[in-house]
Motif scaffolding. Structure first.
Motif, mmCIF file in Angstrom:
data_model
loop_
_atom_site.group_PDB
_atom_site.id
_atom_site.type_symbol
_atom_site.label_atom_id
_atom_site.label_comp_id
_atom_site.label_asym_id
_atom_site.label_seq_id
_atom_site.Cartn_x
_atom_site.Cartn_y
_atom_site.Cartn_z
ATOM 1 N N ALA A 144 -103.716 46.913 -19.244
ATOM 2 C CA ALA A 144 -103.146 46.187 -18.125
ATOM 3 C C ALA A 144 -101.875 46.859 -17.570
ATOM 4 C CB ALA A 144 -102.654 44.855 -18.707
ATOM 5 N N VAL A 145 -101.098 47.611 -18.111
ATOM 6 C CA VAL A 145 -99.784 47.953 -17.562
ATOM 7 C C VAL A 145 -100.029 49.047 -16.296
ATOM 8 C CG1 VAL A 145 -97.808 49.606 -17.868
ATOM 9 C CG2 VAL A 145 -98.283 47.495 -19.567
ATOM 10 N N PRO A 146 -100.836 50.160 -16.702
ATOM 11 C CA PRO A 146 -101.139 50.851 -15.231
ATOM 12 C C PRO A 146 -102.015 50.191 -14.262
ATOM 13 C CG PRO A 146 -102.460 51.568 -17.263
ATOM 14 C CD PRO A 146 -101.601 50.643 -17.610
ATOM 15 N N VAL A 147 -103.048 49.654 -14.817
ATOM 16 C CA VAL A 147 -103.871 49.047 -13.736
ATOM 17 C C VAL A 147 -103.518 47.651 -12.994
ATOM 18 C CG1 VAL A 147 -106.481 48.260 -13.663
ATOM 19 C CG2 VAL A 147 -105.912 49.882 -15.076
ATOM 20 N N LEU A 148 -103.054 46.775 -13.744
ATOM 21 C CA LEU A 148 -102.748 45.407 -13.085
ATOM 22 C C LEU A 148 -101.694 45.619 -11.821
ATOM 23 C CD1 LEU A 148 -103.497 42.853 -15.913
ATOM 24 C CD2 LEU A 148 -104.710 43.350 -13.891
ATOM 25 N N ARG A 149 -101.065 46.516 -11.957
ATOM 26 C CA ARG A 149 -99.918 46.497 -10.727
ATOM 27 C C ARG A 149 -100.621 46.900 -9.406
ATOM 28 N NH1 ARG A 149 -97.166 51.379 -10.387
ATOM 29 N NH2 ARG A 149 -98.991 52.461 -11.269
ATOM 30 N N LEU A 150 -101.919 47.043 -9.471
ATOM 31 C CA LEU A 150 -102.417 47.562 -8.313
ATOM 32 C C LEU A 150 -103.483 46.569 -8.052
ATOM 33 C CD1 LEU A 150 -103.328 50.932 -9.720
ATOM 34 C CD2 LEU A 150 -101.548 50.417 -8.121
ATOM 35 N N MET A 261 -93.036 34.695 -4.025
ATOM 36 C CA MET A 261 -91.620 34.158 -3.270
ATOM 37 C C MET A 261 -90.958 32.805 -3.901
ATOM 38 S SD MET A 261 -92.239 33.402 0.948
ATOM 39 C CE MET A 261 -92.283 31.604 0.646
ATOM 40 N N ASN A 262 -91.533 32.506 -4.762
ATOM 41 C CA ASN A 262 -90.879 31.422 -5.465
ATOM 42 C C ASN A 262 -90.522 31.942 -7.017
ATOM 43 O OD1 ASN A 262 -90.927 28.545 -4.308
ATOM 44 N ND2 ASN A 262 -93.361 29.427 -4.267
ATOM 45 N N GLY A 263 -90.342 33.204 -6.923
ATOM 46 C CA GLY A 263 -89.607 33.968 -8.049
ATOM 47 C C GLY A 263 -90.550 34.176 -9.369
ATOM 48 N N LYS A 264 -91.876 34.165 -9.212
ATOM 49 C CA LYS A 264 -92.722 34.225 -10.319
ATOM 50 C C LYS A 264 -92.792 36.041 -10.407
ATOM 51 C CE LYS A 264 -93.098 30.106 -10.805
ATOM 52 N NZ LYS A 264 -92.006 29.481 -11.835
ATOM 53 N N PRO A 265 -92.680 36.424 -11.549
ATOM 54 C CA PRO A 265 -93.228 38.013 -11.565
ATOM 55 C C PRO A 265 -94.589 38.289 -11.651
ATOM 56 C CG PRO A 265 -92.291 37.070 -13.751
ATOM 57 C CD PRO A 265 -92.331 35.883 -12.943
ATOM 58 N N ILE A 266 -95.273 38.437 -10.684
ATOM 59 C CA ILE A 266 -96.679 38.386 -10.298
ATOM 60 C C ILE A 266 -97.310 39.276 -11.407
ATOM 61 C CG2 ILE A 266 -98.709 39.268 -8.937
ATOM 62 C CD1 ILE A 266 -97.328 36.911 -7.826
ATOM 63 N N THR A 267 -96.751 40.639 -11.676
ATOM 64 C CA THR A 267 -97.230 41.649 -12.318
ATOM 65 C C THR A 267 -97.371 41.295 -13.778
ATOM 66 O OG1 THR A 267 -96.798 43.294 -10.725
ATOM 67 C CG2 THR A 267 -97.599 43.949 -12.859
ATOM 68 N N TYR A 268 -96.101 40.756 -14.343
ATOM 69 C CA TYR A 268 -95.892 40.068 -15.651
ATOM 70 C C TYR A 268 -96.798 39.124 -16.123
ATOM 71 C CZ TYR A 268 -93.125 39.209 -19.814
ATOM 72 O OH TYR A 268 -92.630 38.915 -21.102
ATOM 73 N N VAL A 269 -96.863 38.389 -14.861
ATOM 74 C CA VAL A 269 -97.631 37.028 -15.453
ATOM 75 C C VAL A 269 -99.203 37.560 -15.608
ATOM 76 C CG1 VAL A 269 -98.775 35.089 -14.417
ATOM 77 C CG2 VAL A 269 -96.255 35.564 -14.065
ATOM 78 N N ARG A 270 -99.889 38.295 -14.659
ATOM 79 C CA ARG A 270 -100.991 38.907 -14.812
ATOM 80 C C ARG A 270 -101.184 39.185 -16.416
ATOM 81 N NH1 ARG A 270 -101.778 41.100 -8.799
ATOM 82 N NH2 ARG A 270 -102.787 39.211 -8.078
ATOM 83 N N ILE A 271 -100.346 40.353 -16.504
ATOM 84 C CA ILE A 271 -100.525 41.021 -17.696
ATOM 85 C C ILE A 271 -100.442 40.095 -18.895
ATOM 86 C CG2 ILE A 271 -99.222 42.706 -19.425
ATOM 87 C CD1 ILE A 271 -98.401 44.222 -17.025
ATOM 88 N N GLN A 272 -99.558 39.128 -19.082
ATOM 89 C CA GLN A 272 -99.645 37.954 -19.929
ATOM 90 C C GLN A 272 -100.997 37.463 -20.244
ATOM 91 O OE1 GLN A 272 -96.612 34.990 -18.784
ATOM 92 N NE2 GLN A 272 -95.167 36.164 -19.599
#
Lengths: 396, 353
Positions: A144-150, A261-272
């Motif tokens: 997830a770490v390399p791929v989900l940023r994209l 915009m509401n402060g959710k860390p998108i990438t981190y949430v996806r990895i979770q």
């Protein structure tokens, strides 16, 4: 004879009551009705069905539970977060082999030449399941770490590749888990209860009551164990998805920019969510390994462990955990049923060409592929829609 | 915005992380990373006692494998660029190409081999017949499945999923029609290696594969650069809305994209079948290298896909000097992850794409 029926009915009661609890509509009378109907059906099945039919039903239900777990894991990834994970088979395989390696006792002497494995820790069943969950989650994190940023579509390509590579590793590396040869003798939890001498740790009355069962009846026990696992995972995932965490996942899925915009860390949430789904798939793999006792790389083919799971989730309804479990059982039923269908059409195929009857099995693939295409085209939301309002404090 | 504001924006100190990213995400850095991986592979091979001539032969085979992967990945990257979804059924089209050629060869009369090649005149004829046929299969799948999804304005992930369903559907058709066994275009026909300078050993068929791939690439270049439909295709891949505004019939472009992609996939599959054997899983096995090539070259860029395919083909073959050849997809995968980490838009993609 009478005690045998009673013991079997008591064992059957647990999964049946859980199943009715899932299927019956959500009313105040649901728990009571599930218990009553479950008890009646369990007694009727134990007394009325022949031993062969009962055994078939139980093995069907166990595999249905394995697939239900896989569908629940995929639902966390795809249903709630929109991850296209086309590598379910990879996490399933990692879970199965990890649990096998942790629970088997490493062979010594002559046997070690026939069964090579990296290690065999001879640990209890639950430790194996835990290890499977952890290792599967770690593998998911590393992907997830390399791929989900994209972009999200890269995940589909990456996971389909990872699943293939994981299968290749288990196929080629003899030292890891006996390579192309099957890994045998995965211990089954509480198997001693059905053996003649009973378990050392169990109280005498339990061993006495269960002495009527023979090792042949062990799948009944396993069905109880796996049904409890499915129920636990269902409750945990359902709670998580109805919590703020689940709403955050949906927000990231549907409105990425406003979630950010509401402060959710998108990438981190996806990895979770990807890791949580993979953990569930790993647990499913462990439970599968302990049920089949013997596993090898060919069990983790993309068709059986990825494609069928996708059909199950899409049919049941992505974003709906009840739908995932129900879809799992329906598609597993269709898949098992088409085995009989393939047998039935063989004479017909023989009329067309001599070669076709031997290939009748592939018509099942064709059917399931068309089923998925049909769902995508005509009912992408599945049988049970996603519930948009997830809080019981909100009325619409 | 006043002049001083603008100046302030330009001279704003960049954070260290941004500076590192700016260096890492350049084309040069990606090339350095790929070359570094390649040097590591060669060093590992030499460490295992593999001779220089064998490495050269492997590199030559890698170029040919790259040609095969390139033919497949061009169709993949065009469809990815025009329709914006990863087409997982492309591997099945590659397999179809090989099997259609196989079927045409059984139908055509037998021909004596043109030495030193292992095949006679029927093979190119069968290839030419199977290419448009696979293009039509791709077009038919589009008409039945993807066009409906386009009309429904479906989310792109549904396209990807439908393509996975179609991949399994087409694969099961291959299993039903031709069975699960291996096939050879010319069972038991010897094809000795030619001795080239520097002690490189390649078969005449492999040289033919490379030449044919180059000829097809040249034709593709003419099609994309010189014809109206080729220009429309590149315009649609670049920006579909703008292309539509400028009067390009995107449905027609999409149809041509499928035809072209299917035909190229058929050529790639046929050549892969010639260099090894025909298996129902062959396309699925090539799928990951093809995606890796498309991503490495920048999605929607056919020339980039070709360059990516050559890099992947050579790396794959050189890695077989010390690695089990079945790990080919893993080598392609490692390259793909490097590209995704360093420069997700690919070698020839635009900055920030």
């Amino acid at each position: 004879m009478e005690t045998l029926v009673l013991v079997k009915a008591m064992l059957l009661f647990v999964p049946l009551a859980l199943a009715f609890g899932l299927v019956l509509p959500a009313r105040a009378w649901r728990p009571l009705a599930a218990v009553v109907v479950g008890a009646v059906v369990a007694l009727a099945a134990a007394a009325g069905l022949s031993a062969g039919l009962l055994a078939y039903g139980v093995s069907f239900a166990i595999m249905g539970c394995v697939y239900a777990l896989l569908a629940l894991g995929l639902n966390t990834q795809w249903g709630y977060t929109g991850h296209l994970n086309f590598g379910v088979a990879g996490f399933f395989a990692v879970g199965a082999f990890t649990s096998a390696l942790v629970t088997i006792e490493a062979p010594t002497g002559v046997a070690a030449q026939y069964t090579q494995m990296a290690f065999g820790l001879n640990m209890p069943f639950l430790v194996g399941v835990l290890a499977a969950a952890v290792v599967s989650g770690v593998v998911a994190f590393l992907i997830a770490v390399p791929v989900l940023r994209l972009r999200m579509d890269f995940l589909a390509i990456a996971t389909i590749g990872v699943a293939e590579i994981i299968r290749l590793i288990f196929q080629n590396e003899r030292w890891l888990a006996n390579g192309p040869q099957p890994l045998r003798g995965i211990p089954q939890p509480m198997h001693c209860l059905v053996e003649a001498n009973g378990c050392g740790w169990a109280p005498g009355w339990l061993n006495g009551a269960l002495s009527v069962l023979s090792p042949r009846d062990y799948p009944l026990f396993y069905l109880v164990i796996i049904a409890v696992f499915v129920a636990l995972v269902y409750v945990v995932i359902e709670r998580a998805c109805r919590s703020p965490w689940g709403r955050m996942l949906r927000a990231v899925r549907d409105e990425e920019s406003s979630a950010a915009m509401n402060g959710k860390p998108i990438t981190y949430v996806r990895i979770q969510s990807f890791v949580v789904g993979a953990v569930i798939m790993g647990i499913a793999g462990a439970l599968y390994a302990h049920y089949t006792v013997t596993i090898d790389y060919s069990h983790f083919h993309a068709l059986f462990a990825t494609f069928l799971v996708w059909v199950m989730l899409m049919l049941g309804g992505s974003g709906n955990n009840r739908g995932a479990i129900i879809g799992g059982f329906i598609v597993w039923g269709v898949w098992s049923g088409t085995a009989f269908l393939a047998d039935a059409i063989e004479p017909l195929l023989a009329l067309i060409s001599d070669d076709l009857p031997r290939r009748a099995a592939y018509f099942r693939w064709l059917l399931v592929a068309l089923l998925l295409a049909g769902i995508v085209l005509f009912r992408p939301q599945g049988l049970l829609r996603e519930e948009k309002v997830v809080s019981r404090y909100l009325r619409d | 915005m006043s002049m001083s504001d603008e100046a302030a924006a330009v001279t704003r100190q960049r954070r260290p992380a941004e500076r590192i990213r700016a260096v890492v995400q350049t084309r040069a850095f990606l090339l350095v990373a790929v070359v570094a991986l390649f040097i590591v592979l060669v060093a590992l091979a030499i460490h295992q006692g593999v001779g220089a001539s064998r490495l050269l032969s492997l590199a030559a085979w890698g170029v040919m494998l790259g040609g095969i992967i390139g033919l497949g990945s061009i169709g993949l990257t065009l469809v990815y660029g025009v329709l914006k979804f990863p087409n997982f059924s492309h591997g099945a089209l590659v397999t179809f190409g090989a099997y259609f050629t196989y079927a045409f060869m059984a139908w055509l009369p037998e021909s004596a081999p043109l030495r030193p090649l292992s095949f006679g005149w029927t093979f190119p004829v069968a290839l030419v017949l199977s290419m448009p046929l696979v293009g039509l299969v791709a077009l038919a799948v589009d008409r039945v499945v993807y066009r409906r999804l386009r009309r429904q304005n479906a989310h792109l992930v549904l396209f990807a999923m439908a393509s996975l369903a179609m991949a399994f559907f087409l694969r099961s058709v291959i299993y039903i029609v031709w069975g699960p066994d291996f096939h050879f275009f010319f069972p038991g026909r010897a094809n000795p290696a030619l001795e080239l300078p520097f002690n490189i050993r390649v078969r005449a068929d492999q040289v033919f594969i490379l030449l044919l791939a180059l000829a097809i690439m040249a034709g593709l270049y003419v099609l994309l650069e010189r014809t109206r439909i080729g220009k429309a295709m590149r315009a649609t891949a670049d920006n579909p809305e703008l292309a539509q505004v400028r009067g390009i019939n995107t449905e027609r472009v999409i149809a041509w994209t499928w035809l072209l992609g299917g035909a190229l996939a058929a050529a790639g599959g046929t050549m892969y079948g010639l260099s090894s054997q025909l298996r129902p899983e062959m396309g699925f096995w090539l799928l990951l290298p093809m995606f890796a090539a498309a991503i490495m070259g920048g999605i929607g860029n056919p020339y980039g896909a070709l360059v990516g395919a050559l890099v992947i083909g050579v790396t794959h073959q050189v890695s077989t000097a010390f690695l089990d050849p079945t790990y080919g997809p893993a080598v392609a995968f490692v390259l793909m992850v490097i590209v995704l980490l360093v420069r997700p838009q690919g070698l020839f993609g635009r900055e920030g794409g």
